[in-house]
Design a protein around this motif. Structure first.
Motif, PDB file in Angstrom:
ATOM      1  N   GLU A   1       0.844  -1.162   0.144  1.00 46.51           N
ATOM      2  CA  GLU A   1       0.062   0.130   0.022  1.00 46.51           C
ATOM      3  C   GLU A   1       1.203   1.275   0.043  1.00 46.51           C
ATOM      4  OE1 GLU A   1      -3.268   0.268  -0.561  1.00 46.51           O
ATOM      5  OE2 GLU A   1      -3.033  -1.759  -0.895  1.00 46.51           O
ATOM      6  N   GLN A   2       1.876   1.322   0.750  1.00 45.77           N
ATOM      7  CA  GLN A   2       2.822   2.496   0.850  1.00 45.77           C
ATOM      8  C   GLN A   2       3.505   2.431  -0.769  1.00 45.77           C
ATOM      9  OE1 GLN A   2       5.522   1.315   4.020  1.00 45.77           O
ATOM     10  NE2 GLN A   2       4.087   2.279   5.439  1.00 45.77           N
TER      11      GLN A   2
ATOM     12  N   LYS B   1       2.279   1.655  -3.591  1.00 46.99           N
ATOM     13  CA  LYS B   1       1.086   2.244  -4.372  1.00 46.99           C
ATOM     14  C   LYS B   1       1.036   3.682  -4.187  1.00 46.99           C
ATOM     15  CE  LYS B   1      -1.554  -2.084  -5.053  1.00 46.99           C
ATOM     16  NZ  LYS B   1      -2.848  -2.739  -4.717  1.00 46.99           N
ATOM     17  N   LYS B   2       1.200   3.908  -3.033  1.00 45.08           N
ATOM     18  CA  LYS B   2       0.826   5.644  -2.686  1.00 45.08           C
ATOM     19  C   LYS B   2       2.000   6.218  -3.199  1.00 45.08           C
ATOM     20  CE  LYS B   2       0.129   8.485   1.114  1.00 45.08           C
ATOM     21  NZ  LYS B   2      -0.107   8.839   2.886  1.00 45.08           N
ATOM     22  N   ARG B   3       3.354   5.893  -3.159  1.00 46.04           N
ATOM     23  CA  ARG B   3       4.357   6.742  -3.650  1.00 46.04           C
ATOM     24  C   ARG B   3       4.107   6.883  -5.123  1.00 46.04           C
ATOM     25  NH1 ARG B   3       7.325   3.364   0.270  1.00 46.04           N
ATOM     26  NH2 ARG B   3       7.787   2.163  -1.327  1.00 46.04           N
TER      27      ARG B   3
ATOM     28  N   ARG C   1       1.355   6.461  -7.075  1.00 42.26           N
ATOM     29  CA  ARG C   1       0.318   7.513  -7.140  1.00 42.26           C
ATOM     30  C   ARG C   1       0.588   8.972  -6.956  1.00 42.26           C
ATOM     31  NH1 ARG C   1      -2.983   3.842  -3.663  1.00 42.26           N
ATOM     32  NH2 ARG C   1      -4.042   2.508  -5.000  1.00 42.26           N
ATOM     33  N   ASN C   2       1.563   9.365  -6.063  1.00 44.97           N
ATOM     34  CA  ASN C   2       1.901  10.519  -5.823  1.00 44.97           C
ATOM     35  C   ASN C   2       2.713  11.236  -6.787  1.00 44.97           C
ATOM     36  OD1 ASN C   2       0.216  10.780  -3.498  1.00 44.97           O
ATOM     37  ND2 ASN C   2       1.873  10.317  -2.088  1.00 44.97           N
TER      38      ASN C   2
END
Length: 316
Positions: A111-112, A114-116, A118-119
């Motif tokens: 999840e972390q 993926k977040k990176r 996306r950002n």
């Protein structure tokens, strides 16, 4: 570790008082010795041991370590150095017997990640694909595998890589481990370091069919004369704990490297930008790379060699 002492710094210190005596064992007739009895393979480079086997145009602790080994043995010495900056024992160097982190931990990591992505996509107007669980798992143990493959390939092709070893069959005589900085970070790596280091020792010994292979560990030491930060101390304590493992008595030993600090570089570093000319005579990198100090690296290499020879002398 790769080694970050610039060859330019070594050249200066080797030809100037009061430091030239430190480098005298590595030089002859005003030039750096290239030892035909101590050979080194570091990733895509190989040859007689001399300066320059750290990061490009730089040198690490292999110089002093290898010279000490060459003086101790009549037989040729082969150093197989595997080092990639920024790799942790928790992840990339993770040994097989450590297994994978829990599914919960891996899911959190995914999840972390993926977040990176996306950002980054939003910030740079990109459309990079999101990582998968397979991508996350693939990073675990990748450097351990690369290390073992490099050792295996080098030994199999030693005669071709090194003409001096033609017709000889090298055997693995010892293992040196000097790593740990990237394990200071995150919630899990510091807690797991001690058990992962035990797994590492067991796994390399099993792979090389040497149950009592001498292992010398250089404890994390970038703190130098200062007290280590909490997470650094966790790694140091985990590394030093190997000295208390009953099954490792007499065949595994961890040394402190902070006590070997180059105090001249340490004292000048905080204001190095205001004293660039003076700094270039003592250091060539940041504190996390041991100031890029050839003196500090030489002390560490020498101490690791002395410790290795002590273990081999007492090996049953």
């Amino acid at each position: 570790m790769e080694g970050k002492a610039s060859n330019e710094l070594l050249e200066y210190q080797a030809t100037n008082d009061p430091t030239k005596a430190i480098y005298a064992p590595f030089r002859q007739d005003g030039k750096w010795i290239e030892r035909d009895d101590v050979l080194i393979k570091f990733l895509n480079r190989q040859g007689p041991l001399t300066i320059g086997y750290g990061s490009p145009n730089k040198t690490g602790l292999e110089l002093a370590f290898g010279f000490a080994m060459g003086e101790a043995y009549d037989e040729p010495v082969l150093l197989i150095k595997t080092a990639w900056g920024g790799h942790s024992l928790y992840q990339k160097f993770r040994p097989p017997s450590a297994g994978m982190p829990s599914e919960e931990v891996l899911a959190e990591e995914l999840e972390q990640a993926k977040k990176r992505v996306r950002n980054n996509n939003e910030k740079r107007n990109r459309n990079d694909p999101l990582p998968t669980m397979e991508d996350i798992k693939a990073e675990y143990g990748i450097s351990y595998k690369a290390m073992m493959e490099d050792v295996d390939t080098t030994l199999k092709n030693a005669g071709e890589l090194f003409p001096e070893l033609k017709g000889k069959q090298p055997h693995i005589a010892g293992f040196v481990w000097f790593q740990g900085f990237n394990d200071m970070f995150g919630d899990h790596a510091p807690k797991e370091y001690e058990q992962n280091l035990k797994h590492l020792i067991h796994d390399v010994r099993a792979a090389w069919h040497s149950p009592n292979l001498p292992v010398v560990i250089g404890a994390l030491g970038q703190n130098g004369s200062s007290e280590p930060q909490p997470n650094m101390k966790k790694i140091q304590d985990a590394q030093l704990a190997m000295n208390e493992v009953p099954e490792f008595a007499g065949n595994v030993k961890t040394i402190r490297t902070d006590v070997l600090v180059d105090k001249t570089a340490e004292e000048l570093f905080p204001d190095w930008e205001d004293h660039r000319e003076a700094w270039q005579k003592v250091g060539s990198d940041r504190a996390y790379h041991y100031f890029g100090s050839g003196i500090w690296y030489n002390r560490i290499g020498q101490k690791l060699a002395e410790t290795m020879l002590e273990l081999k002398a007492t090996k049953q």
